[in-house]
Write a protein that holds these residues in place. Structure first.
Motif, PDB file in Angstrom:
ATOM      1  N   ASN A 179       4.490  40.725 -47.136  1.00 32.04           N
ATOM      2  CA  ASN A 179       5.303  41.930 -46.922  1.00 32.04           C
ATOM      3  C   ASN A 179       5.818  42.498 -48.245  1.00 32.04           C
ATOM      4  OD1 ASN A 179       4.978  41.908 -44.177  1.00 32.04           O
ATOM      5  ND2 ASN A 179       6.880  40.818 -43.747  1.00 32.04           N
ATOM      6  N   LEU A 180       6.159  41.613 -49.183  1.00 32.75           N
ATOM      7  CA  LEU A 180       6.602  42.087 -50.500  1.00 32.75           C
ATOM      8  C   LEU A 180       5.501  42.898 -51.177  1.00 32.75           C
ATOM      9  CD1 LEU A 180       8.499  38.979 -51.964  1.00 32.75           C
ATOM     10  CD2 LEU A 180       9.488  41.168 -51.297  1.00 32.75           C
ATOM     11  N   ALA A 181       4.268  42.382 -51.101  1.00 37.84           N
ATOM     12  CA  ALA A 181       3.141  43.084 -51.724  1.00 37.84           C
ATOM     13  C   ALA A 181       2.875  44.415 -51.031  1.00 37.84           C
ATOM     14  CB  ALA A 181       1.892  42.203 -51.699  1.00 37.84           C
ATOM     15  N   GLU A 182       2.908  44.431 -49.698  1.00 36.99           N
ATOM     16  CA  GLU A 182       2.640  45.662 -48.959  1.00 36.99           C
ATOM     17  C   GLU A 182       3.726  46.705 -49.218  1.00 36.99           C
ATOM     18  OE1 GLU A 182       2.224  44.483 -44.926  1.00 36.99           O
ATOM     19  OE2 GLU A 182       0.187  43.695 -45.175  1.00 36.99           O
ATOM     20  N   ASN A 183       4.975  46.282 -49.269  1.00 32.65           N
ATOM     21  CA  ASN A 183       6.071  47.230 -49.534  1.00 32.65           C
ATOM     22  C   ASN A 183       5.982  47.823 -50.935  1.00 32.65           C
ATOM     23  OD1 ASN A 183       7.097  46.750 -46.996  1.00 32.65           O
ATOM     24  ND2 ASN A 183       8.618  45.268 -47.677  1.00 32.65           N
ATOM     25  N   ALA A 184       5.395  47.063 -51.872  1.00 31.22           N
ATOM     26  CA  ALA A 184       5.240  47.554 -53.238  1.00 31.22           C
ATOM     27  C   ALA A 184       3.947  48.342 -53.434  1.00 31.22           C
ATOM     28  CB  ALA A 184       5.274  46.381 -54.223  1.00 31.22           C
ATOM     29  N   GLY A 185       3.162  48.478 -52.362  1.00 31.14           N
ATOM     30  CA  GLY A 185       1.910  49.227 -52.463  1.00 31.14           C
ATOM     31  C   GLY A 185       0.803  48.456 -53.157  1.00 31.14           C
ATOM     32  N   ILE A 186       0.851  47.130 -53.107  1.00 36.62           N
ATOM     33  CA  ILE A 186      -0.168  46.291 -53.761  1.00 36.62           C
ATOM     34  C   ILE A 186      -1.099  45.728 -52.689  1.00 36.62           C
ATOM     35  CG2 ILE A 186      -0.505  44.381 -55.384  1.00 36.62           C
ATOM     36  CD1 ILE A 186       2.445  44.598 -56.113  1.00 36.62           C
ATOM     37  N   ASP A 187      -2.328  45.421 -53.083  1.00 35.86           N
ATOM     38  CA  ASP A 187      -3.294  44.802 -52.170  1.00 35.86           C
ATOM     39  C   ASP A 187      -2.799  43.396 -51.837  1.00 35.86           C
ATOM     40  OD1 ASP A 187      -5.393  43.872 -50.728  1.00 35.86           O
ATOM     41  OD2 ASP A 187      -6.917  44.110 -52.294  1.00 35.86           O
ATOM     42  N   SER A 188      -2.266  43.214 -50.619  1.00 30.90           N
ATOM     43  CA  SER A 188      -1.657  41.936 -50.243  1.00 30.90           C
ATOM     44  C   SER A 188      -2.686  40.807 -50.154  1.00 30.90           C
ATOM     45  CB  SER A 188      -0.930  42.076 -48.903  1.00 30.90           C
ATOM     46  OG  SER A 188      -1.829  42.513 -47.895  1.00 30.90           O
ATOM     47  N   THR A 189      -3.894  41.116 -49.735  1.00 30.26           N
ATOM     48  CA  THR A 189      -4.930  40.066 -49.619  1.00 30.26           C
ATOM     49  C   THR A 189      -5.264  39.493 -50.995  1.00 30.26           C
ATOM     50  OG1 THR A 189      -5.859  41.219 -47.705  1.00 30.26           O
ATOM     51  CG2 THR A 189      -7.242  39.560 -48.780  1.00 30.26           C
ATOM     52  N   ASP A 190      -5.433  40.360 -51.973  1.00 29.79           N
ATOM     53  CA  ASP A 190      -5.748  39.909 -53.326  1.00 29.79           C
ATOM     54  C   ASP A 190      -4.583  39.094 -53.915  1.00 29.79           C
ATOM     55  OD1 ASP A 190      -7.268  39.925 -55.878  1.00 29.79           O
ATOM     56  OD2 ASP A 190      -5.596  41.176 -56.553  1.00 29.79           O
ATOM     57  N   VAL A 191      -3.362  39.569 -53.706  1.00 26.60           N
ATOM     58  CA  VAL A 191      -2.200  38.861 -54.245  1.00 26.60           C
ATOM     59  C   VAL A 191      -2.068  37.478 -53.618  1.00 26.60           C
ATOM     60  CG1 VAL A 191       0.333  38.864 -54.296  1.00 26.60           C
ATOM     61  CG2 VAL A 191      -0.927  40.933 -54.888  1.00 26.60           C
ATOM     62  N   LEU A 192      -2.242  37.391 -52.290  1.00 28.04           N
ATOM     63  CA  LEU A 192      -2.126  36.093 -51.615  1.00 28.04           C
ATOM     64  C   LEU A 192      -3.203  35.118 -52.068  1.00 28.04           C
ATOM     65  CD1 LEU A 192      -1.142  36.966 -47.937  1.00 28.04           C
ATOM     66  CD2 LEU A 192       0.198  35.743 -49.626  1.00 28.04           C
ATOM     67  N   ASN A 193      -4.418  35.603 -52.259  1.00 26.35           N
ATOM     68  CA  ASN A 193      -5.494  34.716 -52.730  1.00 26.35           C
ATOM     69  C   ASN A 193      -5.177  34.169 -54.127  1.00 26.35           C
ATOM     70  OD1 ASN A 193      -7.004  35.007 -50.412  1.00 26.35           O
ATOM     71  ND2 ASN A 193      -8.192  36.747 -51.210  1.00 26.35           N
ATOM     72  N   ARG A 194      -4.659  35.025 -54.992  1.00 23.00           N
ATOM     73  CA  ARG A 194      -4.313  34.576 -56.350  1.00 23.00           C
ATOM     74  C   ARG A 194      -3.137  33.598 -56.313  1.00 23.00           C
ATOM     75  NH1 ARG A 194      -3.678  39.990 -59.754  1.00 23.00           N
ATOM     76  NH2 ARG A 194      -3.152  38.466 -61.403  1.00 23.00           N
TER      77      ARG A 194
END
Length: 422
Positions: free
Chosen positions: A321-336
């Motif tokens: 949710n933090l990534a999505e609220n910031a407009g970032i690709d959440s799938t990529d962030v979670l994988n990293r």
């Protein structure tokens, strides 16, 4: 619950604590984190140390934030905001003679009263029977002698500052002014309580039998002009366990928002001061708990392994949710993040979380994004209990009639299918 207990144990192990000067820096960073998303984020260098000083000035056993007064004064710059190690409150309503009272006193004794020092006429339905017209004067003289006796007792106590929750009339104001005594009536109860805590004074319900033990004392009492208002300051208090934050700003809406922001920072610092342990925010602690639970679940036999795996997957909702609220690709962030936490050696990858500024991941502990460990423990326990409560419900009852349009306005037993219906 077994997964929750495991997560709680890991939070307690992973928590970071500091002492002395390092702990103060920790508290300031916690306050700064709370102010990052607020309107006064650019002035967090001013407000973060101010908030920490206010909370650490309180009694460490109680740490009651009601003793931190926040006063809002329209006008001036936000950088004019200041912290008073003591008490400050707005000048109360005053009568003629107030300007003749002293406005600066050194080491004055302070008397707190819950007594009305005002000459009041009898009520309309009062009845006094007299047989001689001369007796009327004696009644009037008795009224004056009563009020003068009260005023004399206050002067005899040796106090140079007299505060009362109830009104002090024009007679009392002029009487005290002639004797070099400052007085204020109609003082707010919360301000009276903070004065008592700061000076050691005890509020009295009678002016008779006042001793030195019930009087308070401060280093300096003075009245200052702040913006369009005049404030009474009590500083240098020997028993000070209270503080006052004076907020300045251009408009009322800005001051209200500043008040809410400072209150949030006060609550965070209070929590951090009570627990003295913090964890990295930005989803870092959630990802680390998710990784540890997944690893632990592989050692469990039976259906509990599935429950633990699902519990671990639920932790990933926070960084997602933090990534999505910031407009970032959440799938990529979670994988990293999964990769960093899975291959972490020591503390190198343990505190990696969402970096909303650079649209990636970073060590949030080094970036200063911290949260009190107590907050995580409480939210984790509450969420687990809520989930267990929902899972314990086997069946639910539905009433199709109540789902129809207009059903909400029908009373019990008044509808077509209700009690008494045909």
């Amino acid at each position: 619950r077994q997964s929750c207990n495991f997560a709680v144990q890991k939070i307690e192990e992973l928590g970071v604590s500091h002492e002395n000067e390092k702990f103060r820096l920790l508290l300031e960073k916690c306050a700064g984190t709370a102010l990052n998303s607020k309107l006064i984020a650019r002035q967090k260098g001013l407000f973060a140390p101010m908030v920490v000083d206010a909370v650490t000035h309180l009694d460490s056993d109680m740490c009651d934030l009601k003793l931190v007064g926040i006063k809002k004064i329209t006008g001036g710059s936000v950088t004019d905001s200041q912290l008073i190690q003591g008490v400050a409150f707005k000048k109360t309503f005053s009568y003629a003679g107030f300007e003749q009272q002293p406005k600066h006193l050194k080491e004055p004794k302070i008397l707190l009263l819950n007594v009305e020092l005002e000459l009041k006429s009898e009520k309309e339905n009062a009845e006094v029977r007299i047989t001689d017209p001369d007796q009327y004067q004696s009644i009037v003289d008795a009224e004056w002698s009563i009020i003068y006796e009260k005023l004399d007792k206050c002067v005899e106590s040796g106090a140079k500052v007299i505060l009362s929750r109830l009104p002090i009339g024009d007679l009392g104001t002029q009487y005290f002014a002639d004797r070099g005594i400052f007085c204020a009536g109609r003082v707010a109860p919360d301000d009276m309580e903070r004065v008592a805590k700061a000076t050691g004074a005890q509020a009295q319900t009678s002016v008779f039998g006042i001793t030195d033990s019930v009087l308070g004392q401060c280093g300096v009492f003075e009245e200052k002009q702040l913006g369009d208002e005049r404030f009474n300051f009590f500083t240098g208090c020997p028993k000070a366990k209270t503080a006052t934050i004076i907020l300045r700003g251009g408009g009322e809406q800005f001051l209200e928002e500043t008040d809410r922001s400072v209150h949030d920072a006060l609550m965070i610092v209070k929590r951090a001061l009570a627990s003295r342990t913090v964890v990295a925010g930005g989803g870092a602690i959630e990802m680390e708990l998710s990784h540890l639970l997944r690893t632990h679940a592989k050692t469990v036999v039976g259906k509990q392994q599935l429950v633990m795996t699902a519990f671990a997957r639920a932790f990933e909702v926070i960084p997602r949710n933090l990534a999505e609220n910031a407009g970032i690709d959440s799938t990529d962030v979670l994988n990293r993040l999964r990769k960093e936490h899975a291959t972490a050696k020591g503390d190198e990858g343990r505190w990696f979380g969402v970096d909303v500024l650079n649209e990636g991941i970073c060590n949030t502990l080094e970036s200063g994004v911290w949260e009190p460990a107590a907050n995580k423990l409480n939210s984790l326990a509450a969420a687990t209990e809520a989930a267990c409560c929902i899972l314990s419900i086997d069946e639910t009852v539905r009433n199709p009639q109540s789902e129809k349009p207009g059903a909400a306005s029908q009373g019990v037993g008044l509808g077509p299918g209700g009690r008494g219906g045909g």
